[in-house]
Scaffold this motif. Sequence first.
Motif, mmCIF file in Angstrom:
data_model
loop_
_atom_site.group_PDB
_atom_site.id
_atom_site.type_symbol
_atom_site.label_atom_id
_atom_site.label_comp_id
_atom_site.label_asym_id
_atom_site.label_seq_id
_atom_site.Cartn_x
_atom_site.Cartn_y
_atom_site.Cartn_z
ATOM 1 N N SER B 277 -134.392 16.321 -14.097
ATOM 2 C CA SER B 277 -133.625 16.578 -15.347
ATOM 3 C C SER B 277 -132.485 15.755 -15.780
ATOM 4 O O SER B 277 -132.298 15.430 -17.138
ATOM 5 C CB SER B 277 -132.920 18.089 -15.073
ATOM 6 N N MET B 278 -131.848 14.913 -14.674
ATOM 7 C CA MET B 278 -130.800 14.052 -15.119
ATOM 8 C C MET B 278 -131.293 12.968 -15.435
ATOM 9 O O MET B 278 -130.673 12.222 -16.560
ATOM 10 C CB MET B 278 -130.179 13.772 -13.513
ATOM 11 N N LEU B 279 -132.620 12.579 -15.401
ATOM 12 C CA LEU B 279 -133.006 11.419 -15.899
ATOM 13 C C LEU B 279 -133.622 11.440 -17.305
ATOM 14 O O LEU B 279 -134.202 10.289 -17.853
ATOM 15 C CB LEU B 279 -134.103 10.495 -15.046
ATOM 16 N N GLN B 280 -133.583 12.546 -17.928
ATOM 17 C CA GLN B 280 -134.373 12.681 -19.175
ATOM 18 C C GLN B 280 -132.883 13.147 -20.048
ATOM 19 O O GLN B 280 -132.124 13.640 -19.979
ATOM 20 C CB GLN B 280 -135.062 14.074 -19.191
ATOM 21 N N LYS B 281 -133.052 12.376 -21.322
ATOM 22 C CA LYS B 281 -131.918 12.373 -22.118
ATOM 23 C C LYS B 281 -131.520 14.059 -22.558
ATOM 24 O O LYS B 281 -130.199 14.515 -22.522
ATOM 25 C CB LYS B 281 -132.263 11.789 -23.412
ATOM 26 N N LYS B 282 -132.720 14.610 -22.680
ATOM 27 C CA LYS B 282 -132.539 16.189 -23.067
ATOM 28 C C LYS B 282 -132.592 17.156 -21.970
ATOM 29 O O LYS B 282 -132.441 18.417 -21.871
ATOM 30 C CB LYS B 282 -133.572 16.604 -24.016
ATOM 31 N N GLY B 283 -132.397 16.606 -20.601
ATOM 32 C CA GLY B 283 -132.309 17.387 -19.635
ATOM 33 C C GLY B 283 -133.540 18.305 -19.238
ATOM 34 O O GLY B 283 -133.287 18.860 -18.540
ATOM 35 N N LYS B 284 -134.614 17.754 -20.052
ATOM 36 C CA LYS B 284 -135.747 18.725 -19.498
ATOM 37 C C LYS B 284 -136.703 18.019 -18.663
ATOM 38 O O LYS B 284 -136.685 17.108 -18.244
ATOM 39 C CB LYS B 284 -136.536 18.518 -20.922
ATOM 40 N N LEU B 285 -137.094 19.094 -17.614
ATOM 41 C CA LEU B 285 -138.074 18.939 -16.532
ATOM 42 C C LEU B 285 -139.192 18.047 -16.932
ATOM 43 O O LEU B 285 -139.895 18.597 -17.927
ATOM 44 C CB LEU B 285 -138.334 20.177 -15.753
#
Lengths: 466, 466, 466
Positions: B277-285
Motif C-alpha cells: 500500500s505504501m509504495l503505491q501513489k493511491k495506496g492500493k494493494l
Amino acid sequence: GEAEAAGMAKNTNMRWRLPLVCLLWEVAMIVLFGVFVRFGAEADAHWEEEKREMNLTSDIENDFYFRYPSFQDVHVMIFVGFGFLMTFLKRYGFGAVGFNFLLAAFGIQWALLMQGWFHSFKDGKILIGVENLINADFCVGSVCIAFGAILGKTSPIQLLVMALFQVTLFSVNEYILLNLLHVKDAGGSMTIHTFGAYFGLTVTRILYRPNLEQSKDKQGSVYHSDLFAMIGTLYLWMYWPSFNSAISDHGDAQHRSAINTYCSLAACVLTTMAFSSMLQKKGKLDMVHIQNATLAGGVAVGTSAEMMLTPYGSLIVGSISGIVSTVGYVYFTPFLESRLHIQDTCGIHNLHAMPGLIGGIVGAITAAAATEDVYGKEGFIKAFDFTGVYQTRTPSIQGGFQAAGIVVSLLMAFVGGAIVGGILKLPIWGDAAAENCFEDDVYWEVPEDEESDVYHMHNPDKPASP
Amino acid sequence: GEAEAAGMAKNTNMRWRLPLVCLLWEVAMIVLFGVFVRFGAEADAHWEEEKREMNLTSDIENDFYFRYPSFQDVHVMIFVGFGFLMTFLKRYGFGAVGFNFLLAAFGIQWALLMQGWFHSFKDGKILIGVENLINADFCVGSVCIAFGAILGKTSPIQLLVMALFQVTLFSVNEYILLNLLHVKDAGGSMTIHTFGAYFGLTVTRILYRPNLEQSKDKQGSVYHSDLFAMIGTLYLWMYWPSFNSAISDHGDAQHRSAINTYCSLAACVLTTMAFSSMLQKKGKLDMVHIQNATLAGGVAVGTSAEMMLTPYGSLIVGSISGIVSTVGYVYFTPFLESRLHIQDTCGIHNLHAMPGLIGGIVGAITAAAATEDVYGKEGFIKAFDFTGVYQTRTPSIQGGFQAAGIVVSLLMAFVGGAIVGGILKLPIWGDAAAENCFEDDVYWEVPEDEESDVYHMHNPDKPASP
Amino acid sequence: GEAEAAGMAKNTNMRWRLPLVCLLWEVAMIVLFGVFVRFGAEADAHWEEEKREMNLTSDIENDFYFRYPSFQDVHVMIFVGFGFLMTFLKRYGFGAVGFNFLLAAFGIQWALLMQGWFHSFKDGKILIGVENLINADFCVGSVCIAFGAILGKTSPIQLLVMALFQVTLFSVNEYILLNLLHVKDAGGSMTIHTFGAYFGLTVTRILYRPNLEQSKDKQGSVYHSDLFAMIGTLYLWMYWPSFNSAISDHGDAQHRSAINTYCSLAACVLTTMAFSSMLQKKGKLDMVHIQNATLAGGVAVGTSAEMMLTPYGSLIVGSISGIVSTVGYVYFTPFLESRLHIQDTCGIHNLHAMPGLIGGIVGAITAAAATEDVYGKEGFIKAFDFTGVYQTRTPSIQGGFQAAGIVVSLLMAFVGGAIVGGILKLPIWGDAAAENCFEDDVYWEVPEDEESDVYHMHNPDKPASP
C-alpha cells in the motif's frame, strides 16, 4: 448519512493509514512475543529431558503427531475455506480472499497472546505448541465469520481494528465458558459461531448503510465467481470433521468427533438441497444455499461432536440445521435487512448464528442426557472432565452450565459488537461510499482490460470505467 | 537476434520432439529404477522382522506415520502451490499448471535416483521410504522456482532439459552442504531457494529476449487469473510449516519448525500489505505482492525453523522478509530487467533469491548463537548432530560452515545456470518467438470461442482469430 | 425417441420431486442409523476400558492416528477431486460440483449401512470407525466415476436413484470379492474403478440419446473451466497415494502402497504428455488428456500397490496406463459413441475402465508371482492374509482368484448397469431434452448477466452483446 451524501468524495486512500496500522501492530506483536512467548515443552529442544521425566518411550507421543494433521486442515479452512467462500461476489474476489488473509494473519498472532495469557501462562511466559496454533486459528475463525456480515462494506483498517477487539473479547468469553463455567465446546458452536456471528451482526447493524442499494448491481455473483466460492465451501465441508475434533482429548474423543461431524454434514447436504429446490417456484437449486447451508451441519454439532451424540443423533441435528439455514436464506435475511436494518452480506445469520445456537442447545441436551452407562465410568469422567472441584457435578447441572454458556456468548457478542461497531463508525477509517461497496477497485489495483470489460458487460448503460 | 526476426516462422511444433524426450527419459527411468531402486526397510514386506530386530513394539513407529501428512502437504505445494501461483498470466494458465506438472513429475523420478545415490545407497541399491519422496519433492521445488523466472518464454522440452540438469546440480550441491560441510538446512533456504532462484535467474539472463515487449499485452493478469493464482499462494502459505518441518528430526524439531514457520509467515503478511500500500501513489494493494511477498517469511526461516529461533525471532525474520520482497517487486525487478537484462516473469528474485539469502544468513547466526543452555545438553548435540567426527564442532564454527553453504549454493547456481542456459539457447528446442511468449496457444489446444473472445477484447486491432 | 421430440416441453421442474426424494431418503437414513449404527470400540467413550483389555499403552494406537490423514485426503478426492474434474464443461460447472456433492453426501450414508451390514456387523449393530468412513468414501467414488459417463444428461433425482442402487451393488460385489474370493484390492482397481466405470458405461448406453448433437455447442470447455478442472485433476493425482494406502495394513503396507502409487503416477504424466502431443497433427497438448489420462497410473496400481510391485514395476504400469488412456481418448471414445452408442461425457472408459482392468490384471500377476523370499515368511502371510481357511492358498491360486474378481466385477457392472439404466429410463425423473443437456440453467439458478453473455458468445447466430 451526511458522509454518504458526499459519495465519491470519501477518502479511501490507504497509503499511510494502512501501512501505519499494520507496522505498528506488527511491532507490538514482536515486542509482546519477545517478552512473553516461548516454546512449550514438546517443541523445545529440552524435549529429550522432558521425555525422560514423563516416561515417554517414543517421539510419536509428542502432541505434534496427535494434532498436526488436524491443525493443517483447520488452517486450510480459515484461509482457503473462509477466503474463497466469500469470493462469490462478482467484483470483490480480491477483497474476500485478500482481506481475509490480512485479518487472519494478524488475528492469529494476537490470539496466541490473548489465549496464551488465559490458558498457557507459566512463570511469566506463554508456552506454545500445536494446540495453541489450532486455538489461534479457531479464534480467528470467529473474526472471519463476522467479516462475512460486513463483507464489501469496510476498509481493511476497519477489519484490523475489528480483529483486534474481537480476538480480545473472544478470549475473555472463551475463558469464562471453558474455565469459569467449565463448559465443553471443542468445536466452538458457542465460542466461535454464536459469538462470532452475533458479534458480526451487531457490528453490521451499527454500520447500517441506508443507501446500499446504490451498489446493488455488484451484490450478485457471476458464473465463475460461484465456482470459486464452491472451493471455499467444499474445503470447509470436507475438513469440518478435523475442525470439531482438533482439540478434543486424544483417542476416542477425537475419533468420535470426526465421525459425528461427518454424519451431520452428510445429512445437511440432503435437506439443504431439498429445501433449496422446494422454496423456489421453478424448483431450481440456488448456489447461495449450496455454498452455505450445507455447512450448517458442522456448526450445529460443534459442541456435541465429542460427546456420545451417536451417528443417528448427528444425522438428525445435521438435517434440521440444513433446513433452518436454507429457510433462513429465503425468508430471514430479507426480513433482517428490511425490518431490522441488518445488512448481512454472506448470510452469517443462517450459516453461523442460528446453527450455532442449535449447536449450543444440542450440546446442553447431550451433556444433560449423559449417563455412566453410555460413557463408561472412566469415560464419563474423562469426557466432561469431572475432576477436582468439578468432581460432584452431575450431567443435568453440566447441561445447565452449557446453556448458560450460550447466554454469556450472546451477551458478549451484543455488547462487544455494539462497542466495536461504534468505534468502526468513526469517520477516520477510510471506508467506501455506498455506491462503491462490493468493488475491489477501491482498495486494489485491478487488471484494466477485464475490469472495463466486465463492467461493460453487466452495466451496458453506465459510462466506461468508474 | 536473427531467429527472433523470423517471428512466426519459428518452428514450435512439438509433435515428435516432445514425445521423443518424454518417452526416452521415462524408459531411462524404468531401467535405472530397475537396476537401483528398492523399498527401504520400513516399506518392505520384511518389516515385521525389522521391527523385531529394532525392538519396536508398534507399527506406529514406522516413519510413515511421522512424515506422511507433511509429505502430502509438500506434494500439494509443489503441484497446486507452484502450479497455480503461476496461473496469474491471462493467457498462460495451461502452461503454468501443465508444464509445472510435467517437469515436476519427471523431476521427482530423477531426484529419487540422484539423491538416492548420494544419501540412501546401500549394497548397490537405493532404498527408499517416505523421506525420499519428500526430498524428491523438495529437489523439484527448486526447479519449479527456476521455472518461475522463465515462465512463458520456453518450450516444454527446454523445461525437461533444465529439470534434468538442475536436479543433478541440486543433488551435488545438497551433498556438499549436508554431508561435506555438515550444514543444517531442513527447509532449504540455501539448497532449494537460494540455489533454485539464482540458477533460474542466470538461465533467464542467458536466454535474454530483447524483443519481449512484443508480447507485453499478455504479460498481465485478468481478474479471474489473479484469483486462480491466489489458490497457489494460499496453499503455499498454509502448508509451509509442513515444508520446513517435513524432514526435521522426530519430535520437538518437527514441532518447533512448524511453529516458527507459522509465526514468520503471519508477520510477513502484515509487512507485505503495509509496503504494498505504501509504495503505491493511491495506496492500493497490488495482487502481485500479495500473491508472492507474503510467502517470503516461509523461505526466510527455511534454515533456522528447526533451531531455537523462538517465536519472536520468527516474527522479526518474517517481517523483514516481507518488506524486502515487496520492495523488490517495486524497485528491483524493473531494474534487473532494464539494466541487467534479467527478465524474471514471476519475480523469483524477490520471493526466493533474497529471502533465501536472508534464510541462509539467519540460519548461520542462529546456529552460531546456539548454547547448551538454550538447547539442553542432549538437545544441543541432537539439533546440530554434533556426533562422530563433528563432536568437537562449536556453534561459531557451525555458523561459519552455514555461511560457507550460502556461498557454495550461489556458485553452483551461477556456474550451473550459465552452462544450462547455454544449452537451452541452442536453436533446436522449439521455443516461441517473442511475440508469442506468454501465450498458451503455441503449445496447447485452446478452446476456440473463449480464445477468440479474449483475444478480441485485449487486442482490438488484431484480426479475429488465429 | 418420442420424448426427445417434445424438446423443451419436457418437465424438468424439480420442485416437489427432488425435495421428496431427498427428505424421504434422509428420514430412512435416520431410522436405519438409529436402529443399526453405533460407534466402534475406538470411537466409543468406553475406549479407556478397551485400551486396558487390549494392553495398549498409548492413545496413539487408536486407528484414528493411523488412518485419519489418509481419510481426509480421500475425502478431498471425492468432493473436490471428482467434483472439479468434471467442471471442464463451459456451462455445467454448478451441476458437476453440486450434483457430485449431492450424490456423494447421500451415498456415504447409504454406504455406511450397506458395507456395515457386510463387514462391521456385531450383535445386531454396525460398529463404525475411521476405516468405515474411508470405505464409504471409496464406495461413493465408484458412483462419482459412473456420474462421469452421464454427466450433463441426467436430473439430480436420477443421480440419487443411481447412487442408491450402485452403492448396494458395489457392496455386494465388494463382499463377493473380499470375503468370498478372498481377493486383495486395497486401492479398488476392481471394486471401485472396473465396477464403477463399466456400470456407468452400461447405464449411459441404456440412456443413449440419438439427438445429443443438438447440445454440441455446450459439450466443450472454455479457458477458465479447463483451469477449474485442473484443480480436480491435481488433487486426485496428489492424493492418490493416500487413496491406495488408506485401508492397507498398518506399517509397511501403507508405506509401500504410497510409494508405488507415487511412482506410477509420476511415470503416467510423461507418457500421457508424450502421446497427447504425438497424436495431434500440430503436436499441441490437449487439456482433456492432461486432466484425465495422467491419473490412469493411480487406477492401474490400485490392486497391486500394497504388494511388492517395486518402484520400477510401478513406473512400468504407470507408463503403460498413461499411453492406453490417452490413446483411448483419441480413438476409442469416438468409436464407442458412433458405433456402440455409448456416450461417455468424461471419458471414464479411458480413465477408469481400461486402467481398472489393467489394475486387476497387474494385481493378479503380482499376487501370482509372490514368493516367501521377496516378502519374508511373516510378510508373505500378512500381505495376502493366508491365515485360517486360506492357510494353504498358494500365490498362483491367489492370482487365479484375483482374475476371477475382475470377471465378477464386470458381470456385476453389466447386469447391474443394465437394470439400473432401465429404471433411469422411466419418464418420471425429470431429465432434460437433448438440446438442454450440459446446461446448468435447467436445474440451477444461474446468475443472469454472465449467462446471457456466455450464451451469446457461443451461439454466434444469436444477437451480439458486448
